[in-house]
Design a protein around this motif. Structure first.
Motif, PDB file in Angstrom:
ATOM      1  N   GLU A 182     -80.447 -11.455  12.383  1.00 22.84           N
ATOM      2  CA  GLU A 182     -79.453 -10.977  13.345  1.00 22.84           C
ATOM      3  C   GLU A 182     -79.639 -11.623  14.714  1.00 22.84           C
ATOM      4  N   ALA A 183     -80.878 -12.040  15.024  1.00 29.48           N
ATOM      5  CA  ALA A 183     -81.158 -12.666  16.311  1.00 29.48           C
ATOM      6  C   ALA A 183     -80.837 -14.150  16.322  1.00 29.48           C
ATOM      7  N   GLY A 184     -80.497 -14.714  15.153  1.00 31.04           N
ATOM      8  CA  GLY A 184     -80.040 -16.095  15.136  1.00 31.04           C
ATOM      9  C   GLY A 184     -80.823 -17.074  14.288  1.00 31.04           C
ATOM     10  N   VAL A 185     -81.937 -16.654  13.679  1.00 27.17           N
ATOM     11  CA  VAL A 185     -82.682 -17.579  12.816  1.00 27.17           C
ATOM     12  C   VAL A 185     -81.872 -17.825  11.543  1.00 27.17           C
ATOM     13  N   PRO A 186     -81.547 -19.074  11.221  1.00 22.24           N
ATOM     14  CA  PRO A 186     -80.767 -19.348  10.002  1.00 22.24           C
ATOM     15  C   PRO A 186     -81.521 -18.913   8.748  1.00 22.24           C
ATOM     16  N   ALA A 187     -80.798 -18.403   7.770  1.00 22.07           N
ATOM     17  CA  ALA A 187     -81.430 -17.965   6.525  1.00 22.07           C
ATOM     18  C   ALA A 187     -82.209 -19.103   5.878  1.00 22.07           C
ATOM     19  N   SER A 188     -81.735 -20.323   6.041  1.00 23.93           N
ATOM     20  CA  SER A 188     -82.409 -21.483   5.458  1.00 23.93           C
ATOM     21  C   SER A 188     -83.737 -21.794   6.142  1.00 23.93           C
ATOM     22  N   SER A 189     -83.956 -21.224   7.318  1.00 24.60           N
ATOM     23  CA  SER A 189     -85.188 -21.465   8.071  1.00 24.60           C
ATOM     24  C   SER A 189     -86.156 -20.289   7.985  1.00 24.60           C
ATOM     25  N   LEU A 190     -85.847 -19.339   7.111  1.00 25.08           N
ATOM     26  CA  LEU A 190     -86.663 -18.129   7.012  1.00 25.08           C
ATOM     27  C   LEU A 190     -87.137 -17.935   5.577  1.00 25.08           C
ATOM     28  N   GLN A 191     -88.429 -17.842   5.404  1.00 26.67           N
ATOM     29  CA  GLN A 191     -89.015 -17.607   4.079  1.00 26.67           C
ATOM     30  C   GLN A 191     -89.638 -16.211   4.051  1.00 26.67           C
ATOM     31  N   TYR A 192     -89.261 -15.416   3.058  1.00 23.74           N
ATOM     32  CA  TYR A 192     -89.804 -14.059   2.920  1.00 23.74           C
ATOM     33  C   TYR A 192     -90.502 -13.941   1.579  1.00 23.74           C
ATOM     34  N   VAL A 193     -91.819 -13.757   1.620  1.00 22.88           N
ATOM     35  CA  VAL A 193     -92.627 -13.587   0.411  1.00 22.88           C
ATOM     36  C   VAL A 193     -92.967 -12.104   0.295  1.00 22.88           C
ATOM     37  N   ASN A 194     -92.395 -11.433  -0.699  1.00 25.48           N
ATOM     38  CA  ASN A 194     -92.595  -9.979  -0.824  1.00 25.48           C
ATOM     39  C   ASN A 194     -92.850  -9.539  -2.261  1.00 25.48           C
ATOM     40  N   ASN A 195     -93.389 -10.465  -3.066  1.00 27.16           N
ATOM     41  CA  ASN A 195     -93.602 -10.154  -4.481  1.00 27.16           C
ATOM     42  C   ASN A 195     -95.041 -10.389  -4.936  1.00 27.16           C
ATOM     43  N   VAL A 196     -95.967 -10.446  -3.979  1.00 27.37           N
ATOM     44  CA  VAL A 196     -97.386 -10.621  -4.322  1.00 27.37           C
ATOM     45  C   VAL A 196     -98.072  -9.263  -4.245  1.00 27.37           C
ATOM     46  N   ALA A 197     -98.862  -8.920  -5.258  1.00 29.13           N
ATOM     47  CA  ALA A 197     -99.505  -7.607  -5.327  1.00 29.13           C
ATOM     48  C   ALA A 197    -100.722  -7.538  -4.397  1.00 29.13           C
ATOM     49  N   ALA A 198    -100.467  -7.777  -3.118  1.00 25.66           N
ATOM     50  CA  ALA A 198    -101.529  -7.800  -2.109  1.00 25.66           C
ATOM     51  C   ALA A 198    -101.508  -6.520  -1.289  1.00 25.66           C
ATOM     52  N   GLY A 199    -102.675  -6.147  -0.799  1.00 26.10           N
ATOM     53  CA  GLY A 199    -102.776  -5.040   0.135  1.00 26.10           C
ATOM     54  C   GLY A 199    -102.554  -5.529   1.558  1.00 26.10           C
ATOM     55  N   HIS A 200    -103.082  -4.771   2.503  1.00 28.90           N
ATOM     56  CA  HIS A 200    -102.920  -5.103   3.922  1.00 28.90           C
ATOM     57  C   HIS A 200    -104.001  -6.098   4.299  1.00 28.90           C
ATOM     58  N   ALA A 201    -103.644  -7.394   4.270  1.00 28.61           N
ATOM     59  CA  ALA A 201    -104.657  -8.434   4.464  1.00 28.61           C
ATOM     60  C   ALA A 201    -104.003  -9.780   4.675  1.00 28.61           C
ATOM     61  N   PHE A 202    -104.764 -10.686   5.278  1.00 31.15           N
ATOM     62  CA  PHE A 202    -104.414 -12.101   5.296  1.00 31.15           C
ATOM     63  C   PHE A 202    -104.950 -12.692   4.000  1.00 31.15           C
ATOM     64  N   ILE A 203    -104.187 -13.579   3.368  1.00 27.49           N
ATOM     65  CA  ILE A 203    -104.511 -14.033   2.023  1.00 27.49           C
ATOM     66  C   ILE A 203    -105.110 -15.440   2.031  1.00 27.49           C
ATOM     67  N   THR A 204    -106.204 -15.606   1.316  1.00 23.54           N
ATOM     68  CA  THR A 204    -106.865 -16.900   1.165  1.00 23.54           C
ATOM     69  C   THR A 204    -106.992 -17.229  -0.326  1.00 23.54           C
ATOM     70  N   PRO A 205    -107.306 -18.483  -0.670  1.00 25.76           N
ATOM     71  CA  PRO A 205    -107.473 -18.829  -2.083  1.00 25.76           C
ATOM     72  C   PRO A 205    -108.696 -18.180  -2.732  1.00 25.76           C
ATOM     73  N   ALA A 206    -109.765 -17.944  -1.954  1.00 21.91           N
ATOM     74  CA  ALA A 206    -111.002 -17.494  -2.586  1.00 21.91           C
ATOM     75  C   ALA A 206    -111.804 -16.475  -1.786  1.00 21.91           C
ATOM     76  N   PHE A 207    -111.671 -16.444  -0.464  1.00 23.74           N
ATOM     77  CA  PHE A 207    -112.537 -15.590   0.358  1.00 23.74           C
ATOM     78  C   PHE A 207    -111.957 -14.187   0.528  1.00 23.74           C
ATOM     79  N   GLY A 208    -112.852 -13.203   0.629  1.00 24.16           N
ATOM     80  CA  GLY A 208    -112.450 -11.860   1.005  1.00 24.16           C
ATOM     81  C   GLY A 208    -112.433 -10.881  -0.150  1.00 24.16           C
ATOM     82  N   ASN A 209    -111.693  -9.779   0.033  1.00 22.04           N
ATOM     83  CA  ASN A 209    -111.609  -8.709  -0.951  1.00 22.04           C
ATOM     84  C   ASN A 209    -110.700  -9.108  -2.114  1.00 22.04           C
ATOM     85  N   VAL A 210    -110.685  -8.254  -3.142  1.00 19.48           N
ATOM     86  CA  VAL A 210    -109.719  -8.455  -4.222  1.00 19.48           C
ATOM     87  C   VAL A 210    -108.315  -8.246  -3.662  1.00 19.48           C
TER      88      VAL A 210
END
Length: 339
Positions: free
Chosen positions: A147-175
C-alpha cells in the motif's frame, strides 16, 4: 610506594573490564555508495528495519524483515504491542492506518517521501511455528509495503517454513521450530539448509557472488557513545564486519543488521554478529555489515533489550529525528565517509 600501589590498583581494575570495552575505538571510515545501504532484522530488529527503510527511504535500497510488524504499528503506545505482534486473535494490525501515518510524517518532512519506496526491494519472513510474532502481524507488514508503494514484483514473502521465532541459518542454532534463545535456528528447505542472510541480501541486491568459505576480513568493535547517549538504551559498544576488500579501498555498501530482543552481545555473545552468515556473503560482495547494539535497561525502561518500536525513547522514535534511528544513520554515514 603510594604511586606504585595506585598504578597496581588501576591495572587490576582495567584488567577486570570486559574485553570489548577496552577494544572499542572510533568507528572507522571506508569508501562507498550511501544509496546502496540496506537493512534487516529479527523481531524488534525487524520492526526497526521497517522503521529505518521507511524513514530513510531516499538512501535505503531495501530491507529484510524477519518476524516484524508494519511501520508505526504501536503508534507510540506500549499497549498496542500485542496487536502489532499478532497476539490478539482475529485482531490484526491495520496497515492502512500505518500508511496514513507515514504519509502524514512525510508531508511534514519528518521522514523521506513514500514515493521512494517504489524502488525498494523487500524480503519478509514469518515462520509457521512462530509463537512470539504471529503471521497475521507479518501479513500486515506485507500489506503495508504494498500500500505504501513497493511493487509486488519487488517484494518476496516467505511464510511456509516451519520455523519458530528466530533468524534462520543453514546449520547453526536451535532446531527449526524452536522459539528460544539465542533466537537463531537451522532449517532445511528443499533438503538444503536455509541461508536467510543470503536470501534477503540477494532479494535486495540481486544475484551476488557466492559466500566465502573462510573470512578474509574482521569484526571490529566500535564506540557507540559517539553516536548515542545512555538515554537511548543503546550499548557502549557496537560491531561492524569489514571485508578485506573494503579495508583495502574498494567501494563498498553498508548492510545494517538489527538484532532482536534478548539478542545483543551482552546476552548471546557473538552469536548474532558472527554466526548468522551475513559476514560470509559480505566478504565476497564488498558489503560492510553494521551490527548496532541495544542492551536491557531500566532508564529508559527496556528490560528485554529491544529496539524502540513503541516509543520508549520518545514520541519521535519512528521519525528521522528519533534517537536510535538518527544514531544508526550517523553510523552508516561515518562508515562511507572516506572519499
Amino acid at each position: 610506594m603510594k604511586l606504585l600501589r595506585t598504578l597496581t590498583i588501576v591495572a587490576f581494575a582495567l584488567a577486570a573490564l570486559p574485553h570489548t570495552a577496552l577494544a572499542a575505538d572510533a568507528l572507522p571510515s571506508y569508501a562507498g555508495d550511501l544509496s546502496q545501504t540496506s537493512v534487516s532484522g529479527l523481531s524488534s530488529g525487524a520492526f526497526m528495519a521497517v522503521q529505518y527503510q521507511v524513514a530513510y527511504s531516499g538512501s535505503v535500497a531495501g530491507a529484510g524483515v524477519v518476524a516484524g510488524g508494519p511501520y508505526y504499528c504501536a503508534a507510540g503506545n506500549i499497549l498496542n504491542t500485542t496487536i502489532c505482534m499478532g497476539q490478539v486473535p482475529f485482531v490484526p494490525p491495520n496497515p492502512a492506518l500505518m500508511v496514513a501515518a507515514a504519509t502524514g510524517f512525510a508531508s511534514l518532512g519528518q521522514i523521506d517521501p513514500l514515493a521512494n519506496l517504489q524502488k525498494a526491494r523487500v524480503y519478509v519472513f514469518s515462520g509457521t511455528k512462530d509463537t512470539v510474532v504471529y503471521q497475521q502481524a507479518v501479513d500486515a507488514t506485507v500489506s503495508f509495503f504494498k500500500e505504501a508503494g513497493v511493487p509486488a514484483s519487488s517484494l518476496q514473502y516467505v511464510n511456509n517454513v516451519a520455523a519458530g521465532h528466530a533468524f534462520i541459518t543453514p546449520a547453526f542454532g536451535n532446531v527449526c521450530s524452536d522459539n528460544a534463545s539465542p533466537y537463531i535456528s537451522h532449517c532445511a528447505v528443499g533438503k538444503r539448509g536455509y541461508d536467510q542472510a543470503g536470501a534477503l541480501l540477494q532479494q535486495i541486491y540481486g544475484t551476488l557472488n557466492p559466500p566465502a568459505k573462510s573470512l578474509s576480513g574482521r569484526i571490529v568493535p566500535f564506540d557507540q557513545r559517539e553516536f548515542a547517549t545512555t538515554a537511548t538504551g543503546m550499548a557502549d559498544t557496537g560491531f561492524v564486519y569489514v571485508p578485506s576488500s573494503c579495508a583495502q579501498g574498494a567501494p563498498c555498501k553498508v548492510h545494517v543488521a538489527f538484532h532482536g530482543c534478548k539478542q545483543s552481545e551482552a546476552v548471546v555473545g557473538n552469536d548474532f554478529y558472527a554466526k548468522t552468515n551475513y559476514n560470509y556473503w559480505a566478504d565476497t560482495n564488498n558489503i560492510l555489515v553494521l551490527y548496532p547494539q541495544v542492551n536491557a535497561s531500566t532508564v529508559p525502561f527496556n528490560p528485554q533489550g529491544c529496539w524502540d518500536w513503541f516509543g520508549y525513547t520518545g514520541s519521535d522514535y519512528a521519525l528521522k529525528s528519533g534517537a536510535q534511528l538518527s544514531a544508526v544513520n550517523a553510523m552508516v554515514g561515518r562508515l562511507l565517509s572516506k572519499p
